[in-house]
Every structure is written in structure tokens, then in C-alpha cells.
Scaffold this motif. Structure first.
Motif, PDB file in Angstrom:
ATOM      1  N   GLU A 164      12.535  21.953   3.823  1.00  0.00           N
ATOM      2  CA  GLU A 164      13.140  20.943   4.701  1.00  0.00           C
ATOM      3  C   GLU A 164      12.922  21.378   6.153  1.00  0.00           C
ATOM      4  OE1 GLU A 164      17.163  18.314   4.706  1.00  0.00           O
ATOM      5  OE2 GLU A 164      17.492  20.484   4.719  1.00  0.00           O
ATOM      6  N   VAL A 165      12.617  20.422   7.010  1.00  0.00           N
ATOM      7  CA  VAL A 165      12.404  20.687   8.432  1.00  0.00           C
ATOM      8  C   VAL A 165      13.595  20.140   9.214  1.00  0.00           C
ATOM      9  CG1 VAL A 165      11.021  20.039  10.439  1.00  0.00           C
ATOM     10  CG2 VAL A 165       9.889  20.758   8.339  1.00  0.00           C
ATOM     11  N   GLU A 166      14.183  20.972  10.077  1.00  0.00           N
ATOM     12  CA  GLU A 166      15.295  20.550  10.922  1.00  0.00           C
ATOM     13  C   GLU A 166      14.843  20.485  12.370  1.00  0.00           C
ATOM     14  OE1 GLU A 166      18.809  22.862  10.525  1.00  0.00           O
ATOM     15  OE2 GLU A 166      19.004  22.542   8.362  1.00  0.00           O
ATOM     16  N   ILE A 167      15.252  19.415  13.052  1.00  0.00           N
ATOM     17  CA  ILE A 167      14.940  19.279  14.477  1.00  0.00           C
ATOM     18  C   ILE A 167      16.160  18.721  15.187  1.00  0.00           C
ATOM     19  CG2 ILE A 167      13.964  16.947  14.228  1.00  0.00           C
ATOM     20  CD1 ILE A 167      11.847  17.918  16.363  1.00  0.00           C
ATOM     21  N   THR A 168      16.405  19.190  16.404  1.00  0.00           N
ATOM     22  CA  THR A 168      17.607  18.779  17.129  1.00  0.00           C
ATOM     23  C   THR A 168      17.389  17.473  17.872  1.00  0.00           C
ATOM     24  OG1 THR A 168      16.981  20.010  19.117  1.00  0.00           O
ATOM     25  CG2 THR A 168      18.282  21.178  17.457  1.00  0.00           C
ATOM     26  N   GLU A 169      18.508  16.834  18.203  1.00  0.00           N
ATOM     27  CA  GLU A 169      18.448  15.586  18.975  1.00  0.00           C
ATOM     28  C   GLU A 169      17.773  15.790  20.329  1.00  0.00           C
ATOM     29  OE1 GLU A 169      21.771  12.692  19.110  1.00  0.00           O
ATOM     30  OE2 GLU A 169      22.876  14.321  18.162  1.00  0.00           O
ATOM     31  N   THR A 170      18.184  16.845  21.025  1.00  0.00           N
ATOM     32  CA  THR A 170      17.657  17.055  22.380  1.00  0.00           C
ATOM     33  C   THR A 170      16.163  17.316  22.360  1.00  0.00           C
ATOM     34  OG1 THR A 170      18.372  19.352  22.150  1.00  0.00           O
ATOM     35  CG2 THR A 170      19.826  17.874  23.349  1.00  0.00           C
ATOM     36  N   ALA A 171      15.640  17.948  21.295  1.00  0.00           N
ATOM     37  CA  ALA A 171      14.209  18.216  21.208  1.00  0.00           C
ATOM     38  C   ALA A 171      13.412  16.932  21.056  1.00  0.00           C
ATOM     39  CB  ALA A 171      13.922  19.140  20.035  1.00  0.00           C
ATOM     40  N   LEU A 172      14.070  15.882  20.543  1.00  0.00           N
ATOM     41  CA  LEU A 172      13.362  14.616  20.342  1.00  0.00           C
ATOM     42  C   LEU A 172      13.085  13.884  21.636  1.00  0.00           C
ATOM     43  CD1 LEU A 172      15.334  13.252  17.278  1.00  0.00           C
ATOM     44  CD2 LEU A 172      12.915  13.792  17.308  1.00  0.00           C
ATOM     45  N   MET A 173      13.914  14.123  22.639  1.00  0.00           N
ATOM     46  CA  MET A 173      13.877  13.276  23.821  1.00  0.00           C
ATOM     47  C   MET A 173      12.591  13.405  24.617  1.00  0.00           C
ATOM     48  SD  MET A 173      16.500  11.440  23.643  1.00  0.00           S
ATOM     49  CE  MET A 173      16.167  11.526  21.891  1.00  0.00           C
ATOM     50  N   SER A 174      12.001  14.590  24.648  1.00  0.00           N
ATOM     51  CA  SER A 174      10.818  14.795  25.486  1.00  0.00           C
ATOM     52  C   SER A 174       9.532  14.297  24.842  1.00  0.00           C
ATOM     53  CB  SER A 174      10.663  16.282  25.822  1.00  0.00           C
ATOM     54  OG  SER A 174      11.774  16.750  26.541  1.00  0.00           O
ATOM     55  N   ALA A 199      15.796  25.115   4.570  1.00  0.00           N
ATOM     56  CA  ALA A 199      15.584  24.351   5.803  1.00  0.00           C
ATOM     57  C   ALA A 199      15.137  25.287   6.911  1.00  0.00           C
ATOM     58  CB  ALA A 199      16.867  23.628   6.217  1.00  0.00           C
ATOM     59  N   VAL A 200      14.098  24.907   7.622  1.00  0.00           N
ATOM     60  CA  VAL A 200      13.603  25.695   8.758  1.00  0.00           C
ATOM     61  C   VAL A 200      13.715  24.849  10.026  1.00  0.00           C
ATOM     62  CG1 VAL A 200      12.045  27.090   7.384  1.00  0.00           C
ATOM     63  CG2 VAL A 200      11.221  24.952   8.354  1.00  0.00           C
ATOM     64  N   ASN A 201      14.075  25.495  11.120  1.00  0.00           N
ATOM     65  CA  ASN A 201      14.184  24.801  12.407  1.00  0.00           C
ATOM     66  C   ASN A 201      12.823  24.736  13.088  1.00  0.00           C
ATOM     67  OD1 ASN A 201      17.266  24.413  12.953  1.00  0.00           O
ATOM     68  ND2 ASN A 201      17.062  26.485  12.139  1.00  0.00           N
ATOM     69  N   VAL A 202      12.504  23.557  13.616  1.00  0.00           N
ATOM     70  CA  VAL A 202      11.241  23.360  14.330  1.00  0.00           C
ATOM     71  C   VAL A 202      11.568  22.876  15.738  1.00  0.00           C
ATOM     72  CG1 VAL A 202       9.078  22.088  14.426  1.00  0.00           C
ATOM     73  CG2 VAL A 202       9.967  22.859  12.226  1.00  0.00           C
ATOM     74  N   SER A 203      10.997  23.531  16.727  1.00  0.00           N
ATOM     75  CA  SER A 203      11.210  23.161  18.122  1.00  0.00           C
ATOM     76  C   SER A 203      10.381  21.929  18.490  1.00  0.00           C
ATOM     77  CB  SER A 203      10.826  24.326  19.041  1.00  0.00           C
ATOM     78  OG  SER A 203      10.694  23.910  20.371  1.00  0.00           O
ATOM     79  N   GLY A 204      10.969  21.054  19.312  1.00  0.00           N
ATOM     80  CA  GLY A 204      10.215  19.895  19.790  1.00  0.00           C
ATOM     81  C   GLY A 204       8.992  20.303  20.596  1.00  0.00           C
ATOM     82  N   TYR A 205       9.089  21.443  21.298  1.00  0.00           N
ATOM     83  CA  TYR A 205       7.944  21.929  22.071  1.00  0.00           C
ATOM     84  C   TYR A 205       6.779  22.315  21.160  1.00  0.00           C
ATOM     85  CZ  TYR A 205      11.127  22.263  26.046  1.00  0.00           C
ATOM     86  OH  TYR A 205      12.018  21.975  27.043  1.00  0.00           O
ATOM     87  N   GLN A 206       7.112  22.716  19.923  1.00  0.00           N
ATOM     88  CA  GLN A 206       6.063  23.168  19.012  1.00  0.00           C
ATOM     89  C   GLN A 206       5.065  22.050  18.718  1.00  0.00           C
ATOM     90  OE1 GLN A 206       7.620  25.237  15.656  1.00  0.00           O
ATOM     91  NE2 GLN A 206       5.653  25.404  14.609  1.00  0.00           N
TER      92      GLN A 206
END
Length: 616
Positions: free
Chosen positions: A477-487, A440-447
Motif C-alpha cells: 500500500e502507498v501512503e501520501i499526505t494531503e499537503t504533498a498533493l498540492m504541488s 503501507a509505505v510513505n511516498v513523498s510528493g516530491y518523489q
């Protein structure tokens, strides 16, 4: 920004002055009685249209009720005569009284300038409703016109005052052209004069207005100037009572100076902040400004009360550090502390070093933390975690450099580097062990947003790298946080859906720390729900926390999602999660993040993964 609500009581409809014109005295008496019963106390009756015109012009009336058919002059002629007196943005507040109900009569009355019509014989309820509606609109129109006039007068007055001062070159050299306050050059001179008077101390406050760009887009440059002039007048109002000075330090940042120390100044500083960020009332909306403030003190260096050279510049710089330590739209104020300067210097250094490190990607490497099947206690996957090995400062925590990379736009390259290294390790696992495990890799919402701005697509880039490494999508697998989704919710959901479409799993990370809305949870194309460690930590000792944790696990199961509990550190955590039927766990109990080589060694060990403390 919201439109002001109109208070109907403020309009005082019952005290409206009405002029009723009808050549039939009986009709006038009936109308007068009906209006009196309804509470209208200022009703003037007139049978002569000629006299009615004269009275309308000489007396203050709010509304005209006018009969159409009269022998001396018709209602149409009366309206035509009165309309000559109207300005370009005015209308005739007139309701026509007519016994004719045909469409032609009604249309001709409206075309002549009437706002409505009432047919005879009068329907009492209809008459009152139509009159009330018309009066309400009339009073709203008058109020808006009055506000516009007052607003225009204020702007004209400010422009006249500035125009007069433009002839004074000395004034222009010292003043900000928008607010009329001292500019930076003049402030420095006034500050030095204040220090020469040897006050016990001087307090410097920097206030920044942070939402002027948004106001510029929505309301235009003139409105931004009005708001800045409003801020200036409010600052002067507070400071004038305390012999203080204020001016524009730069852009939308104001510098305020008080000739005493912080302890005495603090109540005044808070008053200034409250005044600056109070709503600004406009013609048809209210604006709440946002910003932040920081302050520091200039102390005398010697017993004789003199100040050290450069003390003023240093105090203003410290106030800037305090200001920068607050969120941009917080509307808060804080005092400088040395730690703020240290944080600012370190941030600046890291920004510079991060730019350099992006050209030397060998400074970045991945660590891997296993995900454990709680039934078999075997490794079924892992999470890749980026680390920055700084050549001087050593290991830099992700919480420091990831936000910097997001802010400076470097998160795109950094995010792709994570995926590239993860896929390389998947290939290495396959070559070494004959089988990989999902990473699993983390992906930033800004990305997502930055890549779209660069006309790139994360989906396309991942597909390209999967092809280059000859890796099946099921191992990523791609991981993204809840807060990154909001914008960037819609954009992120679209991209995640495409990733799911090519076989890549998607996990929602840190569940419970953001908004946790069921309405958007069902819209997300996710396969895995990762429960934040704050729900797991000490849950075994807290009945309510246990119930909440159980609810999340049950919810994920009902949505057919795989659940991973993060931050598992104790045997009690493990036992509780097993009892709650949580399938997977991740945390220090089993393993800290380890290097790729150490991860391979763990995978080579057959059977269950023993707890980390037993492997030391």
C-alpha cells in the motif's frame, strides 16, 4: 500580479472638452442641447472645417465629433489633415456623424481614422453610449501613455545617472552596478568606520528578496533590476533619517547598518521591512515582493567603547542565521538567538552526513507499526516507517532528515529504499509465517516530480521490484499526505491511478491537516483514508471533536473507503472509535513502531493483540 482597475470618476467624462463640427447650424444646436442635458459642459461648436482644424491644433480637446459631408472640406479630408500631426503610437479620437447608413460609408469612415460613427437623425441614448465608450477608451489610452512615459523617464534618469558615474572608477569599485548602493567590499569598510566612531552599539539587518527568480521568468531581467532599485531607494529613504548605511551584500540580499542597539533600532527595522515589501506599482500591474529579514547587534567589548576584532563579521553571520530561520516568503523579520545557530549547524551537519549515508544504506532501516481491526483486535496490516541510525548522533527523527532529502533531491533513492526493504520483509513474513500482511509505505510528493525530471517512473520501479521479489501487489500500500498533493496534483493523481490499476492500494495520510477539499477528494484514486491523530486525541472528552470525527468516518464509509484512525493511545480512544464504527486503528495503545523481528513475534501470537502496556 494584477492589472490596475480604472476608476471612471477619475476620468471625469462630464468635463471632457468636445469639438463638434457640422456645416448645418441646426444640427449643431441639437447636438449641443443633447450633450448639455447629458452633463457635458465643455462643448465647442464649429461650422467651418478649416477653422475646426485650426482650433483642434491650438486648443486642448479630448474628442472630435465630425460631420462627413460638408461643402468646404469633407470629414475624410479633415481627418486626413489632422492625422498628419499624430505620433506613431497615437490615434485620432474622432466619431463621424453621418446621415448615410450604408456599409460602404461606414467602412470608409473607419478606414479614414474614425473610431466610431453615429447616424443621423440622432438616437439620443445610442449617441451618449457610443460617446462615453469612446471617451473612456481615450482616457485609458492617455493614462497608459502617460504612465509609460513616466516609467521610461525614470528608467532613463537612472541609466543616465549610472552612465555618468561609470567614469568614476572609485565609484564603480564601491557600488553595486544595478542599485548604486555600496557593494560588500565598501560596506565592510563603512562598517569599520562606523565602529571606529565608537557608537553605543551597531545593529546589522540582512534583508533577502526571495522571489526574484519568478520575477525574472515572468517580467524579464530589466524588470527585476527596476524592482531591486526600488528596494534600494526605499531602504535609503528610511535610513537617511537615522544616519544608517545600506548596501548589497550579495545577489538579492541587502545589508543595513544602524549606529545604535537593537532596542532603539527595532521600530526602524520594522519600518524598513514594511517599506521594502509594499507593492511596487508598474505600468499595467502591481507587484508584491516577498522575502525575509534577520538582525543582530554588535556590542562594544571594552569599557572604553572599542569593538573586538571580528565582532562585525560575527554579527552579520548571526543576522544570517536569523534570516535563514524564517520561511522564504514570509515578509517577516526576527532577532538572532543562539538556538538558531545550533539549528543551522545541525542542519548543515545532517546535510553532509545524509549524502554520505546514502552510499551506506545500512544506516537506514524500517520500523513497523501494526494496524488493528477494532472488531477482532487482530493485526491486519502495518505501516513501514524509515529510521536513520546515525553512527555518531544515534537515531535521527524522520521529521529532520526527510525534509532534507526532499530539498536535496535524495528522496528518490531513499523512497525506493523504503519500498525495497518493505518488500523484503513481506517475503520474509511469507517464508516464516506462510502468509504476509499488507505493508503501507510513505511516498513523498516530491518523489514523483524528481523521478519525472530524471525520466523515471515510480510505477515502473515498483513493478520491477514486485517482480524481483515475486510479491503480489495486493500486499503493498502507498501512503501520501494531503499537503504533498498540492504541488504536483495532476502528476501524483496520474501515478496513483496507475498504481491502483496494477492492484496496489493507495491511502491518503494525515487527512484533515491539509486542504481536505471534497472537490479533489473524489478525484483521488485512494482506497484508504487515514484520519490524523489531531482528530482522535482527546476526542472522547470533546463533543464537537467527536462529531467531527464521526463525520469523517461517515464520509469515508459513504465513499467506500477503508478508514484508519491514527494516534490511538488510550482505552477511551478505542471505545469511542468502536462506537463510531471506525474499522481500523493505529497507535501506541496497541504498539509503538517495532523492528521487523518484533513484528514477526507479534504476528506469531494467536488471537487478539493485547494493549502494549499489558505486554511489557
Amino acid at each position: 500580479m494584477s492589472a490596475p482597475q480604472t476608476d471612471m470618476h477619475d476620468m471625469d467624462l462630464d468635463n471632457a472638452r468636445l469639438l463638434v463640427v457640422d456645416d448645418n447650424p441646426v444640427n449643431l444646436e441639437v447636438l449641443a442641447e443633447l450633450l448639455d442635458m447629458a452633463g457635458y459642459t465643455q462643448v465647442v461648436l464649429e461650422t467651418s472645417p478649416v477653422r475646426a482644424i485650426e482650433r483642434w491644433r491650438n486648443e486642448p480637446f479630448d474628442f472630435l465629433l465630425l460631420d462627413i459631408r460638408m461643402p468646404e472640406m469633407s470629414g475624410h479630408e479633415v481627418m486626413a489633415e489632422l492625422k498628419r500631426d499624430l505620433g506613431p503610437d497615437e490615434y485620432l479620437p474622432c466619431i463621424v456623424l453621418t446621415a448615410q447608413t450604408d456599409i460602404e460609408t461606414q467602412q470608409s469612415a473607419l478606414e479614414a481614422g474614425a473610431v466610431d460613427f453615429i447616424t443621423k437623425p440622432f438616437n439620443f441614448d445610442e449617441l451618449l453610449k457610443r460617446l462615453k465608450n469612446a471617451l473612456t477608451n481615450r482616457f485609458i489610452h492617455k493614462r497608459q501613455k502617460q504612465r509609460l512615459n513616466e516609467f521610461g523617464q525614470r528608467i532613463d534618469a537612472q541609466q543616465r545617472a549610472l552612465a555618468e558615474k561609470e567614469h568614476d572608477l572609485t565609484y564603480l569599485a564601491e557600488r553595486d552596478s544595478v542599485t548604486g548602493l555600496f557593494n560588500r567590499r565598501a560596506l565592510k569598510g563603512r562598517l569599520q568606520n562606523m565602529l571606529n566612531d565608537r557608537p553605543p552599539a551597531v545593529t546589522c539587518l540582512l534583508i533577502e528578496i526571495t522571489d526574484s527568480d519568478q520575477l525574472l521568468l515572468i517580467e524579464g531581467v530589466e524588470s527585476v533590476d527596476v524592482f531591486l532599485r526600488t528596494v534600494a531607494s526605499r531602504l535609503k529613504y528610511v535610513l537617511d533619517d537615522h544616519l544608517g548605511l545600506c548596501g548589497v551584500w550579495g545577489g538579492q540580499t541587502f545589508l543595513c547598518l544602524l549606529p545604535f542597539g537593537q532596542t532603539t533600532a527595532e521600530p526602524i527595522l520594522h519600518r524598513m521591512m514594511s517599506a521594502v515589501f509594499a507593492p511596487v506599482e508598474q505600468v499595467d500591474f502591481d507587484v508584491s515582493l516577498h522575502g525575509r529579514g534577520g538582525y543582530a547587534e554588535i556590542d562594544p567589548q571594552d569599557d572604553d567603547g572599542t569593538f573586538a576584532p571580528g565582532a562585525a563579521d560575527e554579527a552579520i553571520r548571526r543576522a544570517g542565521f536569523a534570516l535563514a530561520s524564517l520561511p522564504k516568503n514570509s515578509n517577516e523579520i526576527c532577532q538572532f538567538s543562539p538556538a538558531m545557530a545550533e539549528v543551522a549547524f545541525r542542519r548543515h551537519q545532517l546535510e553532509r552526513d545524509l549524502r554520505s549515508a546514502m552510499t551506506q544504506p545500512d544506516q537506514f532501516h524500517l520500523m513497523y507499526q501494526p494496524k488493528i481491526d477494532l472488531v477482532t483486535e487482530t493485526i491486519i496490516g502495518c505501516e513501514a516507517l524509515m529510521r536513520w541510525q546515525h553512527p555518531i548522533h544515534g537515531l535521527i527523527p524522520p521529521m529532520e532528515f526527510i525534509p532534507l532529502a526532499e530539498e536535496k533531491g535524495q528522496i528518490v533513492d531513499l523512497g525506493l529504499l523504503v519500498i525495497e526493504q518493505a518488500l523484503t520483509f513481506i517475503r520474509r513474513m511469507n517464508d516464516t509465517l506462510g502468509r504476509p500482511i499488507p505493508i503501507a509505505v510513505n511516498v513523498s510528493g516530491y518523489q514523483f516530480e524528481l523521478m519525472r525530471a530524471k525520466k523515471m517512473s515510480l510505477v515502473t520501479e515498483i513493478q520491477r521490484m514486485l517482480t524481483e521479489h515475486a510479491i503480489d501487489p495486493e500486499w503493498l500500500e502507498v501512503e501520501i499526505t494531503e499537503t504533498a498533493l498540492m504541488s504536483h496534483f495532476d502528476l501524483v493523481v496520474e501515478q496513483l491511478s496507475q498504481l491502483r490499476g496494477i492492484g496496489i492500494k493507495v491511502a491518503l495520510d494525515d487527512f484533515g491537516t491539509g486542504y481536505s477539499s471534497f472537490s479533489y477528494l473524489q478525484k483521488l484514486p485512494i482506497s484508504t483514508l487515514k484520519i490524523d491523530r489531531s482528530f482522535v486525541d482527546k476526542a472522547s472528552d470533546d463533543r464537537r471533536q467527536t462529531a467531527l470525527l464521526h463525520s469523517i468516518i461517515t464520509l469515508a464509509e459513504a465513499l467506500d473507503l477503508t478508514t484508519v484512525a491514527e494516534g490511538v493511545e488510550t482505552l477511551a480512544d478505542i471505545d469511542l472509535l468502536k462506537n463510531l464504527r471506525c474499522p481500523l486503528a493505529q497507535g501506541y495503545y496497541y504498539s509503538r513502531p517495532v523492528s521487523d523481528t518484533a513484528m514477526l513475534d507479534l504476528l506469531k501470537t494467536p488471537g487478539k493483540l493485547s494493549p502494549a502496556h499489558e505486554r511489557r
